[in-house]
Design a protein around this motif. Sequence first.
Motif, mmCIF file in Angstrom:
data_model
loop_
_atom_site.group_PDB
_atom_site.id
_atom_site.type_symbol
_atom_site.label_atom_id
_atom_site.label_comp_id
_atom_site.label_asym_id
_atom_site.label_seq_id
_atom_site.Cartn_x
_atom_site.Cartn_y
_atom_site.Cartn_z
ATOM 1 N N LYS A 1 0.842 -1.205 0.000
ATOM 2 C CA LYS A 1 0.000 0.000 0.000
ATOM 3 C C LYS A 1 0.873 1.250 0.000
ATOM 4 C CE LYS A 1 -4.070 -1.914 0.073
ATOM 5 N NZ LYS A 1 -5.002 -1.785 -1.071
ATOM 6 N N ASN A 2 1.959 1.218 0.760
ATOM 7 C CA ASN A 2 2.878 2.359 0.763
ATOM 8 C C ASN A 2 3.461 2.592 -0.625
ATOM 9 O OD1 ASN A 2 2.577 3.028 3.460
ATOM 10 N ND2 ASN A 2 4.317 1.800 4.135
ATOM 11 N N LEU A 3 3.814 1.518 -1.308
ATOM 12 C CA LEU A 3 4.390 1.647 -2.640
ATOM 13 C C LEU A 3 3.374 2.236 -3.625
ATOM 14 C CD1 LEU A 3 6.828 1.214 -4.456
ATOM 15 C CD2 LEU A 3 6.060 -1.136 -4.848
ATOM 16 N N GLN A 4 2.125 1.794 -3.536
ATOM 17 C CA GLN A 4 1.080 2.372 -4.379
ATOM 18 C C GLN A 4 0.936 3.868 -4.109
ATOM 19 O OE1 GLN A 4 -2.749 0.275 -4.586
ATOM 20 N NE2 GLN A 4 -1.723 -1.518 -3.735
ATOM 21 N N PHE A 5 0.963 4.217 -2.830
ATOM 22 C CA PHE A 5 0.832 5.618 -2.436
ATOM 23 C C PHE A 5 1.971 6.457 -3.013
ATOM 24 C CE2 PHE A 5 1.796 8.924 0.827
ATOM 25 C CZ PHE A 5 0.654 9.682 0.683
ATOM 26 N N LEU A 6 3.194 5.951 -2.925
ATOM 27 C CA LEU A 6 4.346 6.695 -3.424
ATOM 28 C C LEU A 6 4.301 6.838 -4.939
ATOM 29 C CD1 LEU A 6 7.046 5.117 -1.102
ATOM 30 C CD2 LEU A 6 6.291 7.503 -1.063
ATOM 31 N N ARG A 7 3.840 5.809 -5.627
ATOM 32 C CA ARG A 7 3.675 5.927 -7.086
ATOM 33 C C ARG A 7 2.702 7.044 -7.423
ATOM 34 N NH1 ARG A 7 1.088 2.945 -10.055
ATOM 35 N NH2 ARG A 7 0.263 1.271 -8.741
ATOM 36 N N ASP B 1 5.846 2.194 -15.561
ATOM 37 C CA ASP B 1 6.892 3.214 -15.410
ATOM 38 C C ASP B 1 7.888 2.800 -14.331
ATOM 39 O OD1 ASP B 1 5.680 4.827 -17.328
ATOM 40 O OD2 ASP B 1 4.529 5.968 -15.843
ATOM 41 N N LEU B 2 7.350 2.351 -13.185
ATOM 42 C CA LEU B 2 8.221 1.957 -12.079
ATOM 43 C C LEU B 2 9.073 0.750 -12.473
ATOM 44 C CD1 LEU B 2 9.213 2.222 -9.198
ATOM 45 C CD2 LEU B 2 7.224 0.898 -8.441
ATOM 46 N N ALA B 3 8.456 -0.213 -13.133
ATOM 47 C CA ALA B 3 9.192 -1.407 -13.555
ATOM 48 C C ALA B 3 10.359 -1.032 -14.464
ATOM 49 C CB ALA B 3 8.240 -2.369 -14.261
ATOM 50 N N GLU B 4 10.115 -0.100 -15.377
ATOM 51 C CA GLU B 4 11.180 0.310 -16.300
ATOM 52 C C GLU B 4 12.324 0.980 -15.552
ATOM 53 O OE1 GLU B 4 11.755 3.127 -20.274
ATOM 54 O OE2 GLU B 4 9.745 2.680 -19.530
ATOM 55 N N LYS B 5 11.980 1.850 -14.583
ATOM 56 C CA LYS B 5 13.018 2.544 -13.819
ATOM 57 C C LYS B 5 13.828 1.567 -12.963
ATOM 58 C CE LYS B 5 10.866 7.122 -13.503
ATOM 59 N NZ LYS B 5 12.003 7.843 -14.117
ATOM 60 N N MET B 6 13.162 0.515 -12.476
ATOM 61 C CA MET B 6 13.816 -0.446 -11.585
ATOM 62 C C MET B 6 14.450 -1.607 -12.343
ATOM 63 S SD MET B 6 13.331 0.737 -8.485
ATOM 64 C CE MET B 6 13.669 -0.702 -7.488
ATOM 65 N N ASN B 7 14.233 -1.648 -13.683
ATOM 66 C CA ASN B 7 14.755 -2.728 -14.516
ATOM 67 C C ASN B 7 14.220 -4.092 -14.059
ATOM 68 O OD1 ASN B 7 16.229 -3.762 -16.689
ATOM 69 N ND2 ASN B 7 18.047 -4.121 -15.431
ATOM 70 N N LYS C 1 3.255 -7.851 -7.774
ATOM 71 C CA LYS C 1 3.399 -8.748 -6.623
ATOM 72 C C LYS C 1 3.803 -7.974 -5.375
ATOM 73 C CE LYS C 1 4.582 -12.916 -9.260
ATOM 74 N NZ LYS C 1 5.649 -13.903 -9.583
ATOM 75 N N TRP C 2 4.692 -6.991 -5.536
ATOM 76 C CA TRP C 2 5.066 -6.150 -4.392
ATOM 77 C C TRP C 2 3.841 -5.444 -3.819
ATOM 78 C CZ3 TRP C 2 9.932 -3.235 -6.685
ATOM 79 C CH2 TRP C 2 11.003 -4.133 -6.764
ATOM 80 N N GLU C 3 3.037 -4.868 -4.696
ATOM 81 C CA GLU C 3 1.900 -4.078 -4.226
ATOM 82 C C GLU C 3 0.779 -4.955 -3.667
ATOM 83 O OE1 GLU C 3 0.773 -1.235 -7.207
ATOM 84 O OE2 GLU C 3 2.654 -0.114 -6.962
ATOM 85 N N LEU C 4 0.744 -6.220 -4.065
ATOM 86 C CA LEU C 4 -0.225 -7.164 -3.497
ATOM 87 C C LEU C 4 0.317 -7.834 -2.239
ATOM 88 C CD1 LEU C 4 -1.489 -8.854 -6.789
ATOM 89 C CD2 LEU C 4 -2.795 -7.300 -5.312
ATOM 90 N N ASP C 5 1.557 -7.496 -1.874
ATOM 91 C CA ASP C 5 2.222 -8.079 -0.702
ATOM 92 C C ASP C 5 2.385 -9.592 -0.803
ATOM 93 O OD1 ASP C 5 2.886 -5.822 0.957
ATOM 94 O OD2 ASP C 5 0.747 -5.578 1.360
ATOM 95 N N THR C 6 2.521 -10.076 -2.031
ATOM 96 C CA THR C 6 2.828 -11.495 -2.222
ATOM 97 C C THR C 6 4.323 -11.715 -2.414
ATOM 98 O OG1 THR C 6 2.421 -11.343 -4.619
ATOM 99 C CG2 THR C 6 0.561 -11.975 -3.211
ATOM 100 N N CYS D 1 -4.453 6.748 -0.565
ATOM 101 C CA CYS D 1 -4.886 7.586 -1.687
ATOM 102 C C CYS D 1 -6.406 7.561 -1.768
ATOM 103 C CB CYS D 1 -4.267 7.105 -2.997
ATOM 104 S SG CYS D 1 -2.488 7.267 -3.021
ATOM 105 N N SER D 2 -7.053 8.292 -0.894
ATOM 106 C CA SER D 2 -8.509 8.322 -0.862
ATOM 107 C C SER D 2 -9.043 9.137 -2.030
ATOM 108 C CB SER D 2 -8.966 8.945 0.463
ATOM 109 O OG SER D 2 -10.319 9.314 0.411
ATOM 110 N N GLU D 3 -10.281 8.840 -2.395
ATOM 111 C CA GLU D 3 -10.922 9.617 -3.454
ATOM 112 C C GLU D 3 -11.124 11.067 -3.037
ATOM 113 O OE1 GLU D 3 -14.520 7.680 -4.527
ATOM 114 O OE2 GLU D 3 -13.542 5.958 -5.450
#
Length: 222
Positions: free
Chosen positions: A5-11, A21-27, A35-40, A70-72
């Motif tokens: 959830k923190n990662l989603q918020f930071l994105r 975009d994040l995947a490209e920056k992180m290679n 999977k990171w954002e689903l905590d799996t 990230c509330s509406e």
Amino acid sequence: MSFGKNLQFLRHLKGNMTQEDLAEKMNISRQTVSKWELDTAQPEMDKAIELCRLFNCSLDNLFRGDMVACSEAYTNLRVETVPAFRYIKHAVISSDPEGDAIDRVFYIARSYGVDKPRVIGWDFPNVSQEQINVFNMHGYEAAWILPDGVVPPDIEIHEQAAHKYAAIHIEKPFENPFVTIPNGYKTLMEYMRVNGLERTKKDVIPCFETDGESMDIYIACK
């Protein structure tokens, strides 16, 4: 709050960066980000440090922090240049200073024939601890942004030059104001930190809110 959830918020704060975009920056692959954002799954240490560098946060912030969701209610995080304006202001110290100060400014505006004035406000800091602790009072300052051609003769007029602000829009801030509004400020401060924006108080109103059914919060930036 979870790492995912923190990662989603930071994105979201980083210009609504997508998983791609994040995947490209992180290679890495988009599926890995998912999977990171689903905590799996969680990143290896080198990728975790890279995330911290990208989002200007600490490992503790990222993995243990309780960042604002990230509330509406919170939309349109942005940086904008607020044009120069003239204003009058009125400060109140009371148990309900926001209402008292804003009502007074509206009264002044209407006395000049302006039924829908542009009103902003901010906390007034010059309050003693006795007033706060014993009498449950605090301070608030409201200002009327003067339309072109309006010059109140007996009230001090202030001027502010155009300046850069970080801002956030809040829908229905008064349905739960003691949660929604502070969290709006917290979200905006996180947005500034993630994007490398520094606060300034030099020759400008350092922070203000707009008045109305919805609200925009502004914080002055260097």
